[in-house]
Write a protein that holds these residues in place. Structure first.
Motif, short mmCIF file in Angstrom:
data_model
loop_
_atom_site.label_atom_id
_atom_site.label_comp_id
_atom_site.label_asym_id
_atom_site.label_seq_id
_atom_site.Cartn_x
_atom_site.Cartn_y
_atom_site.Cartn_z
N ALA A 125 -7.26 19.97 7.08
CA ALA A 125 -7.82 19.19 5.97
C ALA A 125 -7.62 17.69 6.11
O ALA A 125 -7.84 16.95 5.16
CB ALA A 125 -7.20 19.67 4.66
N PRO A 160 -12.83 25.09 9.12
CA PRO A 160 -13.23 23.78 8.59
C PRO A 160 -12.28 22.68 9.07
O PRO A 160 -11.06 22.84 9.06
CB PRO A 160 -13.14 23.96 7.07
CG PRO A 160 -12.22 25.13 6.87
CD PRO A 160 -12.42 26.02 8.04
N SER A 161 -12.86 21.57 9.49
CA SER A 161 -12.08 20.42 9.94
C SER A 161 -12.62 19.18 9.26
O SER A 161 -13.82 18.87 9.37
CB SER A 161 -12.17 20.27 11.47
OG SER A 161 -11.40 19.18 11.92
N ALA A 162 -11.76 18.47 8.55
CA ALA A 162 -12.23 17.35 7.73
C ALA A 162 -11.38 16.10 7.97
O ALA A 162 -10.26 16.17 8.49
CB ALA A 162 -12.18 17.72 6.25
N GLY A 163 -11.94 14.96 7.56
CA GLY A 163 -11.18 13.71 7.55
C GLY A 163 -10.70 13.29 8.93
O GLY A 163 -11.40 13.41 9.93
N ALA A 166 -10.89 15.72 11.85
CA ALA A 166 -12.23 15.94 12.39
C ALA A 166 -12.60 14.88 13.42
O ALA A 166 -13.42 15.13 14.32
CB ALA A 166 -13.25 15.96 11.26
N ILE A 183 -17.36 20.98 10.48
CA ILE A 183 -16.78 19.65 10.70
C ILE A 183 -17.51 18.64 9.83
O ILE A 183 -18.74 18.65 9.74
CB ILE A 183 -16.84 19.25 12.20
CG1 ILE A 183 -16.16 17.90 12.44
CG2 ILE A 183 -18.28 19.25 12.72
CD1 ILE A 183 -15.99 17.56 13.91
N PHE A 184 -16.73 17.80 9.14
CA PHE A 184 -17.33 16.81 8.26
C PHE A 184 -16.34 15.68 7.97
O PHE A 184 -15.13 15.84 8.11
CB PHE A 184 -17.78 17.42 6.93
CG PHE A 184 -17.08 18.69 6.53
CD1 PHE A 184 -15.74 18.71 6.24
CD2 PHE A 184 -17.79 19.89 6.46
CE1 PHE A 184 -15.09 19.89 5.88
CE2 PHE A 184 -17.16 21.07 6.11
CZ PHE A 184 -15.81 21.06 5.81
N THR A 185 -16.90 14.55 7.55
CA THR A 185 -16.08 13.41 7.17
C THR A 185 -15.18 13.76 5.99
O THR A 185 -14.01 13.38 5.96
CB THR A 185 -16.98 12.22 6.79
OG1 THR A 185 -17.84 11.93 7.89
CG2 THR A 185 -16.16 11.00 6.44
N ALA A 186 -15.74 14.47 5.03
CA ALA A 186 -14.99 14.94 3.86
C ALA A 186 -15.59 16.25 3.42
O ALA A 186 -16.81 16.47 3.54
CB ALA A 186 -15.05 13.92 2.73
N GLY A 187 -14.75 17.15 2.90
CA GLY A 187 -15.19 18.47 2.51
C GLY A 187 -15.99 18.49 1.22
O GLY A 187 -16.11 17.47 0.51
N LYS A 201 -19.60 24.33 2.66
CA LYS A 201 -19.09 23.77 3.91
C LYS A 201 -20.02 24.09 5.07
O LYS A 201 -20.14 23.30 6.02
CB LYS A 201 -17.67 24.25 4.18
CG LYS A 201 -17.49 25.71 4.50
CD LYS A 201 -16.02 26.02 4.81
CE LYS A 201 -15.80 27.45 5.29
NZ LYS A 201 -16.07 28.43 4.25
#
Length: 498
Positions: A125, A160-163, A166, A183-187, A201
């Protein structure tokens, strides 16, 4: 009481603290994680590495927060050392605390110091909210950036991989995701809070989105398949830029052989479609070559293969997609692939069959010229061994990005007889110039004769029969590897990527 007895209390405390770390998020969270068909962080490392070779560091970091959310250490893959870190989603969602940040930095630091690959298994996270002050503690991304082009770097996205976490993936040379990855900048919760958008997601950064955007390179079914593909990917690469790629043992290297099958695979007419993948099956040592980023920019195939036992990087036009025209995505993909291959001294094999860069308003809006320039800069700056074959056609800038120019530091350039080249095809030139019928016929004949005229002025080293393709490339490569008489070292990058 013996001296050994004096150790009991202290060693018991060590064992207790190790158990806390090895228990990760506890039985309930582990069971929930396993129930989703996933391996936990430690099981992922066990599956990835050669059995019994993992040596952990930072086991006690985090205290009661098991390993501070990341399991880190070293081990062997096919007998060669690697550094590996696995985010533990069962412990505070794999979030990053001060101790975990230090471990991540240490992983990259040791990978570069010891000149071994860095593998990051991601499911976390990002930085966790904390009252602790990070101060000027160096971040792992700084050390990772210093590794770029010096040691192979791979990311596996297994959830999920965030922030911040990621960001590890796109800094790596190659990234692979499982079907449960994202994968995203923020969830989604942060997106809803910031923008009001409600989104899952999967729709935010799942495999479909990440493949289409080019953020990830490859997709695998589950954790085990991801880890197996990482092992396979690394098998083509040296441990670092200070060494050359490892060749296959003598018994496994491909011998010279005819490629007469190409007469049935590659049509003589330029307008007829065929699958370039079948060419790779015939030309290279065995039909288990590894394609990189197959779902992004499919007009170019980028693949890792063996030729005479030597690992090579293949860049090939795909006539099945837009007749092989090179669009922005294909050029961007190839540029990155070429730079990675060059960094680690993999010979580049170009198989050209394209009508040029993709024309049209949509293509121009995507920046096809910028992306094409990026690919051209990557291939012309490459100092590794370069081999080229024009199978049927290569027009305009599309020929230059595919390393057709005979004075562009290639070790060998070949073409099939009848291969056509020039600024544009005869058909396009006829329409553009409103040529009369007899002039158009002359243009078409000149196009057919172009390969013989070019060969007559040494535009190619030789025109070859399709059945000679493998043997011509193999002989050129076997000669070219003698250029490796000096010790390998990292490439000095002086070209500004367009």
């Amino acid at each position: 009481m013996t001296k050994a007895d004096d150790w009991h209390a202290t060693l018991d405390e060590l064992s207790r603290r190790r158990r806390t770390s090895h228990d990760m998020g506890g039985a309930e969270r582990l069971a929930k994680h396993h129930g989703k068909g996933k391996l936990d962080a430690r099981a992922r490392i066990d599956h990835f590495l050669d059995k019994g070779t993992f040596r952990e560091f930072g086991t006690l970091v985090g205290g009661d927060i098991a390993a501070d959310g990341i399991v880190a250490g070293s081990g062997l893959v096919d007998g060669r050392p690697v550094m590996v870190g696995a985010e533990d989603f069962t412990t505070l969602a794999g979030s990053i605390g001060p101790g975990g940040n230090a471990k991540r930095y240490r992983l990259a630091e040791l990978a570069l110091r010891d000149r071994v690959p860095l593998v990051m298994l991601l499911e976390g996270a990002g930085f966790r909210p904390s009252g602790e002050h990070y101060g000027r503690t160096p971040t792992d991304l700084l050390a990772q950036a210093q590794c770029s082009g010096k040691v192979p770097m791979v990311a596996g996205l297994l959830g999920p991989s965030a922030g911040h976490g990621a960001l590890v993936a796109p800094v790596c040379d190659w990234t692979i995701m499982s079907r449960q990855g994202a994968i995203f900048t923020a969830g989604p919760p942060v997106v809803k809070e910031s923008t009001g958008e409600e989104i899952s997601k999967e729709d935010l950064g799942g495999p479909g989105v990440a493949l289409a955007s080019g953020v990830i390179h490859n997709l695998a079914e589950d954790d085990e398949a991801v880890l197996d593909d990482i092992r396979r990917y690394l098998s083509y690469f040296p441990s670092s830029a200070w060494s050359y790629p490892p060749s296959l043992p003598a018994g496994e290297s491909g011998e010279p052989r005819s490629t007469a099958d190409l007469l049935d695979i590659v049509p003589r007419g330029n307008r007829r479609v065929y699958d370039m993948r079948r060419v790779l099956d015939v030309v290279f040592d065995r039909p288990d070559w590894f394609e990189v980023q197959p779902k992004f920019g499919p007009a170019i195939i980028c693949a890792l293969a063996h030729l005479g036992g030597h690992p090579v990087a293949v860049v090939a036009n795909q006539p099945q997609v837009m007749a092989g025209s090179i669009d922005a995505d294909a050029a961007d993909k190839a540029a990155h692939f070429i730079a990675v291959a060059d960094s680690f001294h993999l010979p580049l094999v170009f198989l050209a069959d394209n009508p040029g860069m993709l024309p049209g308003s949509r293509s121009e809006k995507t920046g096809v010229l910028r992306s094409g320039a990026r690919m051209f800069a990557a291939q012309t700056a490459a100092t590794t061994i370069k081999l080229h074959v024009t199978l049927r056609k290569a027009y305009g800038f599309g020929s230059m990005v595919m390393s057709l120019l005979g004075f562009d530091n290639q070790s060998a350039t070949f073409a099939y007889p009848g291969a056509t080249m020039g600024a544009m095809s005869a058909a396009a030139l006829s329409k553009a110039s409103h040529a009369a019928e007899d002039v158009e016929a002359q243009l078409r004949q000149m196009e057919v004769d172009a390969s013989f005229r070019s060969a007559g002025h040494l535009g190619f080293d030789d025109l070859i029969h399709p059945e000679e393709t493998r043997n011509a490339l193999l002989a050129a490569l076997q000669r070219a590897v003698y250029s490796r008489q000096a010790a390998a070292e990292p490439m000095a990058r002086t070209v500004i990527t367009p």
